[in-house]
Design a protein around this motif. Structure first.
Motif, PDB file in Angstrom:
ATOM      1  N   LYS A 136      26.308  15.132  34.231  1.00  0.00           N
ATOM      2  CA  LYS A 136      26.694  16.534  33.980  1.00  0.00           C
ATOM      3  C   LYS A 136      28.186  16.752  34.268  1.00  0.00           C
ATOM      4  CE  LYS A 136      22.815  18.673  33.006  1.00  0.00           C
ATOM      5  NZ  LYS A 136      22.656  19.455  31.803  1.00  0.00           N
ATOM      6  N   ARG A 137      28.625  16.088  35.321  1.00  0.00           N
ATOM      7  CA  ARG A 137      30.038  16.215  35.702  1.00  0.00           C
ATOM      8  C   ARG A 137      30.936  15.639  34.610  1.00  0.00           C
ATOM      9  NH1 ARG A 137      29.092  14.744  41.029  1.00  0.00           N
ATOM     10  NH2 ARG A 137      28.887  16.786  41.985  1.00  0.00           N
ATOM     11  N   GLU A 138      30.510  14.481  34.085  1.00  0.00           N
ATOM     12  CA  GLU A 138      31.263  13.817  33.003  1.00  0.00           C
ATOM     13  C   GLU A 138      31.313  14.711  31.769  1.00  0.00           C
ATOM     14  OE1 GLU A 138      33.119  11.081  32.683  1.00  0.00           O
ATOM     15  OE2 GLU A 138      32.918  10.999  34.878  1.00  0.00           O
ATOM     16  N   GLU A 139      30.160  15.306  31.434  1.00  0.00           N
ATOM     17  CA  GLU A 139      30.090  16.187  30.254  1.00  0.00           C
ATOM     18  C   GLU A 139      31.068  17.346  30.392  1.00  0.00           C
ATOM     19  OE1 GLU A 139      25.409  15.465  29.214  1.00  0.00           O
ATOM     20  OE2 GLU A 139      26.055  17.528  29.635  1.00  0.00           O
ATOM     21  N   ALA A 140      31.081  17.940  31.582  1.00  0.00           N
ATOM     22  CA  ALA A 140      31.988  19.072  31.812  1.00  0.00           C
ATOM     23  C   ALA A 140      33.429  18.631  31.626  1.00  0.00           C
ATOM     24  CB  ALA A 140      31.772  19.629  33.217  1.00  0.00           C
ATOM     25  N   LYS A 141      33.707  17.431  32.121  1.00  0.00           N
ATOM     26  CA  LYS A 141      35.065  16.890  32.024  1.00  0.00           C
ATOM     27  C   LYS A 141      35.450  16.698  30.556  1.00  0.00           C
ATOM     28  CE  LYS A 141      37.549  13.176  34.213  1.00  0.00           C
ATOM     29  NZ  LYS A 141      37.343  11.950  34.979  1.00  0.00           N
ATOM     30  N   ASP A 192      31.566  30.759  41.275  1.00  0.00           N
ATOM     31  CA  ASP A 192      31.628  29.378  40.781  1.00  0.00           C
ATOM     32  C   ASP A 192      32.395  28.453  41.723  1.00  0.00           C
ATOM     33  OD1 ASP A 192      30.058  29.363  38.647  1.00  0.00           O
ATOM     34  OD2 ASP A 192      31.660  29.373  37.116  1.00  0.00           O
ATOM     35  N   ALA A 193      33.349  29.022  42.427  1.00  0.00           N
ATOM     36  CA  ALA A 193      34.141  28.189  43.342  1.00  0.00           C
ATOM     37  C   ALA A 193      33.307  27.810  44.568  1.00  0.00           C
ATOM     38  CB  ALA A 193      35.392  28.934  43.787  1.00  0.00           C
ATOM     39  N   VAL A 194      32.268  28.590  44.809  1.00  0.00           N
ATOM     40  CA  VAL A 194      31.388  28.280  45.947  1.00  0.00           C
ATOM     41  C   VAL A 194      30.222  27.430  45.445  1.00  0.00           C
ATOM     42  CG1 VAL A 194      29.898  29.261  47.745  1.00  0.00           C
ATOM     43  CG2 VAL A 194      32.046  30.399  47.130  1.00  0.00           C
ATOM     44  N   LYS A 235      36.285  19.731  28.897  1.00  0.00           N
ATOM     45  CA  LYS A 235      37.412  20.377  29.605  1.00  0.00           C
ATOM     46  C   LYS A 235      36.992  21.670  30.324  1.00  0.00           C
ATOM     47  CE  LYS A 235      41.240  18.414  26.983  1.00  0.00           C
ATOM     48  NZ  LYS A 235      40.548  17.196  26.691  1.00  0.00           N
ATOM     49  N   LYS A 236      35.827  21.585  30.952  1.00  0.00           N
ATOM     50  CA  LYS A 236      35.333  22.748  31.712  1.00  0.00           C
ATOM     51  C   LYS A 236      35.228  22.356  33.186  1.00  0.00           C
ATOM     52  CE  LYS A 236      32.527  25.307  28.422  1.00  0.00           C
ATOM     53  NZ  LYS A 236      31.209  25.264  27.802  1.00  0.00           N
TER      54      LYS A 236
END
Ligand code: GLU
Length: 422
Positions: free
Chosen positions: A104-109, A162-164, A112-113
């Motif tokens: 999921k982290r890779e997908e966001a990257k 989102d930052a939390v 560009k999110k």
């Protein structure tokens, strides 16, 4: 109550010492207790003996604390608090595997999110949770609205939910995560103000959210210190190089700060120190400035005390060391100057002959109170006159061809002539 919370994972750096000093000073100003919490729950990162080393350094710098807490000893409280959060439906079990989350982290990257957890497990029915045999973490449900921190240095800083995020408070092996343990411990110790490095700014809303979720009403105040650029120096190294604890403290309090005088000690700083005066922008560590401050502290030091740093207990040697501050700034440098005086001398060839005659004369000379009488006697007895006279005398007395005024050197060394000219 204020605290210093080092991780025993490596050498104490100047930035850490600055944090400790500021917490200590403010605790004195506020008349509150000051404690040390060793943040040792990430066991694989701990380095054996670093906790003791940190405590010893704090003592050396006169930073007194009323208690030492090892975070690892609080784990039962962390678990109890996690249980309360689950019970109150403020935390939940998350069965997402590391691999899945990484994907999921890779997908966001790629898109560009900014990554944030999708709360996939937040509302799992209890039966599904019970039936699931997979390992799980515990996450704290994200806040509904922005969290505003009133930082004593940075001012008001707002963090969106989102930052939390619904962040992990207990890992799969049920060890508490850093932010959770830190937030709970600050609550358990009734910490009123946290002064720490700006690097922890993004942790603050998470820690605040932990306590709010636990129903803790007291607001912990925060002051995030601008980072020190060039913080490559460990405190241990600076001490080994011959910087005085008093000078290091003086310099660290001065960095990116307004101080009423250049040279002061921690006790003075307690009178006037104010977090509001600390600059908001990063500061740069300068070893040159530290050398200047060190020199001034050495100059102000009691002469007998200074002589101890160079291996004596004699005010004359302390005064002599002060003369050498013209060309040295640390106790290590001073020591090597004084050692050279008492060591066997290596005299350049062009002066050996003169030096030999001179040494012989000096050995037979009576004691002279004044340098002029001493000089006159050597000149008369040795019949040496030429221009090599003062160079050779300099070499014989100090081990170097130039340096401080030889009359001044003689003033402090006259009782040691026999030991110097062997
Ligand atoms: N253990 C953290 C560190 O050494 C400090 C955390 C804190 O002060 O809250 O950077």
């Amino acid at each position: 109550m204020l605290r210093f919370a080092p991780s025993p994972t490596g050498d104490m750096h100047i930035g850490d010492l600055r944090t400790a000093l500021f917490n200590y000073i403010v605790s004195k100003q506020r008349n509150e207790d000051f404690i040390v919490r060793i943040e040792d729950i990430e066991k694989e990162k701990n380095v054996e003996g670093k906790d003791e080393e940190i405590l010893a350094l704090l003592s050396l710098f006169g930073i007194e604390y009323s208690q030492v807490i090892y975070q690892s000893e609080n784990v039962r409280f962390h678990s109890a608090m996690a249980l309360q959060l689950i019970h109150d439906k403020k935390a939940f079990s998350c069965f997402c595997s590391h691999e899945w989350l990484e994907k999921k982290r890779e997908e966001a990257k790629e898109n560009k999110k900014a990554y944030s957890y999708d709360d996939a497990c937040r509302n799992l029915p209890d039966e599904l949770v019970l039936d699931n045999m997979n390992p799980f973490t515990i996450r704290l449900s994200r806040p509904d609205k922005a969290i505003v921190i009133n930082d004593l240095i940075k001012g008001e800083v707002s963090f969106e939910p989102d930052a939390v995020d619904s962040f992990i408070i207990m890992d799969q092996d049920k060890t508490p995560t850093y932010n959770f343990a830190c937030a709970v411990d600050d609550m358990l110790s009734d910490i009123s103000l946290v002064i720490r490095s700006q690097e922890h700014m993004s942790d603050t809303p998470k820690q605040d959210h932990v306590r709010t979720s636990l129903g803790y009403e007291k607001k912990v105040e925060y002051a995030h210190l601008p980072i020190i650029l060039n913080d490559t120096f460990s405190v241990k190294w600076l001490l080994e190089e011959g910087f005085l604890p008093a000078a290091i403290s003086n310099y660290l309090i001065s960095i990116a700060n307004e101080t009423p005088q250049e040279i002061f000690d921690v006790k003075d700083a307690i009178e006037w120190f104010s977090l509001e005066k600390i600059s908001k922008s990063p500061a740069r560590f300068s070893i040159e400035l530290l050398r200047e401050i060190n020199k001034k502290h050495l100059k102000n030091m009691d002469a007998t005390e200074l002589s101890r740093y160079v291996g004596f207990a004699d005010a004359n040697i302390g005064e002599l060391a002060k003369v050498y501050l013209e060309e040295a700034s640390t106790t290590k440098e001073l020591k090597s100057k004084i050692e050279a005086i008492f060591a066997a001398k290596e005299i350049p060839e062009e002066f050996t002959e003169v030096a030999q005659i001179m040494a012989k004369t000096i050995k037979n000379a009576p004691y002279f109170q004044e340098y002029d009488d001493f000089k006159k006697y050597i000149m008369k007895e040795s019949t040496l006159k030429d221009e090599n006279f003062s160079k050779a005398l300099h070499f014989l007395l100090t081990g170097a061809g130039n340096g401080p005024d030889i009359a001044l050197v003689y003033k402090y060394l006259k009782n040691y002539i026999r030991e110097i000219i062997k």
